[in-house]
Design an enzyme around this catalytic site. Sequence first.
Site, PDB file in Angstrom:
ATOM      1  CD  GLU A 144     -26.093  29.202 -32.751  1.00  0.00           C
ATOM      2  OE1 GLU A 144     -26.820  29.497 -33.721  1.00  0.00           O
ATOM      3  OE2 GLU A 144     -25.607  28.070 -32.592  1.00  0.00           O
ATOM      4  CG  HIS A 168     -27.878  28.687 -27.169  1.00  0.00           C
ATOM      5  ND1 HIS A 168     -28.605  27.517 -27.163  1.00  0.00           N
ATOM      6  CD2 HIS A 168     -26.669  28.356 -27.698  1.00  0.00           C
ATOM      7  CE1 HIS A 168     -27.881  26.540 -27.674  1.00  0.00           C
ATOM      8  NE2 HIS A 168     -26.695  27.012 -27.990  1.00  0.00           N
ATOM      9  CG  HIS A 170     -24.429  24.005 -24.834  1.00  0.00           C
ATOM     10  ND1 HIS A 170     -23.144  24.020 -25.359  1.00  0.00           N
ATOM     11  CD2 HIS A 170     -25.208  24.646 -25.744  1.00  0.00           C
ATOM     12  CE1 HIS A 170     -23.144  24.651 -26.528  1.00  0.00           C
ATOM     13  NE2 HIS A 170     -24.380  25.049 -26.778  1.00  0.00           N
ATOM     14  CD  GLU A 198     -43.109  27.098  -9.492  1.00  0.00           C
ATOM     15  OE1 GLU A 198     -43.731  26.495  -8.594  1.00  0.00           O
ATOM     16  OE2 GLU A 198     -43.159  28.327  -9.658  1.00  0.00           O
ATOM     17  CG  HIS A 239     -26.941  22.678 -29.816  1.00  0.00           C
ATOM     18  ND1 HIS A 239     -26.483  23.154 -31.024  1.00  0.00           N
ATOM     19  CD2 HIS A 239     -26.491  23.561 -28.892  1.00  0.00           C
ATOM     20  CE1 HIS A 239     -25.782  24.258 -30.831  1.00  0.00           C
ATOM     21  NE2 HIS A 239     -25.772  24.528 -29.549  1.00  0.00           N
TER      22      HIS A 239
END
Length: 305
Positions: A144, A168, A170, A198, A239
């Site tokens: 990525e 990143h 998952h 929050e 994703h």
Amino acid sequence: MSAFNQINDAVSKTVNAGIDTLASSVAQAQIQHAPFVRGFTDLCANGWQQGWHERNGGNLSYRLTPEEADTVRASLSDPSAPWVVLDFSEPTLAGEFFLVTGAGCYIQNIPNDPLSNIGIVEVNENGSAYRVVWGLAGRQPTSELPTHLMVHAIRSSATKGACRVIYHAHPRNVIAMTAVEPLDARTFTRALWKAMTECIIAFPEGVGVVPWMVPGGRTIAQASAEQMKHFAAVVWAQHGLFASGPTFDETFGLMQTIEKAADIYGRARMMNGGSNDFLNTISDEGLAQIADELGLDANRDFLDL
Ligand code: 2HA
Ligand code: ZN
């Protein structure tokens, strides 16, 4: 030059070269103890503990400060690793150094063996190519990398240089939410803001959403970068999530807040027979009141007032 002087000269050159190589190996080895590397590996340990990184899922990058980049530059023994051409150019990243996870590496292995799993890349003077200058043990940087670099360029200008971390992961509840919600930033942001007080404090600008796309390429990178002109975090349907921030703590905290709110939202829907027509929630007026009282620059387009 006498024979003696020639020998003396040759010996001192060899010794000096040996000392240089040794000094540079020591400096290279010391990089793994630098505070920014520790911050990076700590985040990986925390993300793994949260269950966000099955297999080789997820990746992380950090834009070094000029002082950190100087330390790395000073330790380079062989700055001639080949340049790898990117299929885009980001002139604002020219000359920047990034600490990144390696392609295919498991986040869980990073804290115990950073040298084999993470590395530093340098971007060339046009922002159109990179080369590995430390670590990675022969690996490529994360698949990525295009998204990380494009998003760094966008977030760095959106935050006047403050943003340094792109993460990143998952996380399961955010991903589950993408199965049932319309894939737009307004819907996601409102659901999350209203799930937990929050949220509007942690992400007053909201969260972006990118529809399902093939990962790792330029298309998803461009779609994410477009969203991150406005948002510090963007959901990738089916994703995961990209989060950005000035520090490791703030970036991890943003990921965790969004995932926790998605968890609460999902549980509330289940308790409510699947419906999101809740008996109690935070009103739009209530959200505006938080923004007013805390002086937050909240995204008013996402409020129905
Ligand atoms: O690094 O998460 O999106 C593996 C991935 C790709
Ligand atoms: Zn992923």
